[in-house]
Design a protein around this motif. Structure first.
Motif, short mmCIF file in Angstrom:
data_model
loop_
_atom_site.label_atom_id
_atom_site.label_comp_id
_atom_site.label_asym_id
_atom_site.label_seq_id
_atom_site.Cartn_x
_atom_site.Cartn_y
_atom_site.Cartn_z
N ILE A 150 0.85 -1.20 0.00
CA ILE A 150 0.00 0.00 0.00
C ILE A 150 0.88 1.25 0.00
O ILE A 150 0.64 2.19 -0.76
CB ILE A 150 -0.96 -0.01 1.21
N LEU A 151 1.91 1.25 0.83
CA LEU A 151 2.80 2.41 0.93
C LEU A 151 3.64 2.60 -0.33
O LEU A 151 4.08 3.72 -0.60
CB LEU A 151 3.69 2.28 2.16
N ALA A 152 3.85 1.54 -1.10
CA ALA A 152 4.65 1.64 -2.32
C ALA A 152 3.86 2.21 -3.50
O ALA A 152 4.47 2.65 -4.49
CB ALA A 152 5.22 0.27 -2.69
N VAL A 153 2.54 2.23 -3.41
CA VAL A 153 1.73 2.70 -4.54
C VAL A 153 2.07 4.14 -4.96
O VAL A 153 2.22 4.40 -6.15
CB VAL A 153 0.22 2.52 -4.26
N PRO A 154 2.21 5.10 -4.03
CA PRO A 154 2.59 6.45 -4.48
C PRO A 154 3.93 6.48 -5.22
O PRO A 154 4.08 7.24 -6.18
CB PRO A 154 2.66 7.26 -3.18
N LEU A 155 4.88 5.66 -4.81
CA LEU A 155 6.17 5.58 -5.53
C LEU A 155 5.94 5.03 -6.94
O LEU A 155 6.49 5.56 -7.91
CB LEU A 155 7.14 4.66 -4.80
N LEU A 156 5.15 3.99 -7.04
CA LEU A 156 4.85 3.40 -8.34
C LEU A 156 4.20 4.42 -9.26
O LEU A 156 4.60 4.59 -10.42
CB LEU A 156 3.93 2.18 -8.14
N VAL A 157 3.22 5.13 -8.75
CA VAL A 157 2.54 6.19 -9.52
C VAL A 157 3.54 7.26 -9.94
O VAL A 157 3.54 7.72 -11.08
CB VAL A 157 1.38 6.79 -8.71
N GLY A 158 4.42 7.64 -9.02
CA GLY A 158 5.41 8.68 -9.33
C GLY A 158 6.33 8.28 -10.48
O GLY A 158 6.63 9.10 -11.35
N PHE A 159 6.77 7.03 -10.48
CA PHE A 159 7.66 6.58 -11.56
C PHE A 159 6.93 6.43 -12.90
O PHE A 159 7.56 6.49 -13.94
CB PHE A 159 8.36 5.28 -11.18
#
Length: 183
Positions: A13-22
């Motif tokens: 869940i916490l990795a989703v913003p990073l994924l979206v950012g990339f």
């Protein structure tokens, strides 16, 4: 209860913003490459959180609650980003919409049936749907990292449509079970 499986689920869940950012800049293949690696890592943690919880006997209510939410947040975010970046475009938008609508509808149906204490087990076909969905979205991310290989995009779009067809079939199966319990 913060067991290792629950920590793995929360990490997705916490990795989703990073994924979206990339994925934010479609003209940045390196960002897509990092997003692909992160997406694969998230998929691996999805496998291991369930495996560890079952094998160690640490299945928890928190994990049962969070795992499907983490999956849906990841899938919805990736579909929306790939639509925004036009990696999913044209008629293929319909496949993405089918996937998103089914995720929402079946979540609501499961919540409704849970109140009635009716369990709807995940079918083998639904597991194949999920696998094809994850592979197709991962392939679309990989295609952004490797634009010199357009066949990756083509195969991934075909897999997305396959996932959409399985989504309709499995969604109907769940709905048919749910309708038996509605007035």
């Amino acid at each position: 209860m913060l067991t290792l499986p629950n920590i793995l689920t929360l990490s997705r869940i916490l990795a989703v913003p990073l994924l979206v950012g990339f994925l934010w800049w479609p003209a940045w293949p390196a960002g897509y490459a990092v997003a692909f690696a992160l997406y694969c890592l998230m998929g691996i943690t999805d496998y291991f959180d369930g495996y560890l919880a079952r094998s160690k006997g640490t299945v928890s209510k928190l994990g049962i609650f969070l795992d499907p939410i983490a999956d849906k947040i990841m899938i919805a975010s990736v579909v929306l980003m790939l639509v925004a970046t036009r990696d999913i475009a044209g008629w293929s938008l319909i496949a993405g919409i089918i996937i998103l609508l089914r995720e929402i509808a079946i979540s609501g149906l499961r919540e409704f049936l849970a109140q009635l204490q009716v369990s709807v087990p995940v079918s083998k076909l639904a597991k194949w749907k999920t696998t094809l969905q994850l592979v197709s979205l991962g392939g679309l991310i990989l295609a952004g990292a490797l634009p010199a290989f357009p066949w990756i995009q083509t195969l991934s779009i075909a897999a997305l449509w396959g996932a959409a067809v399985l989504t309709l079939i499995t969604g109907w199966d769940y709905l048919r079970v749910g309708l038996k319990h509605m007035d």
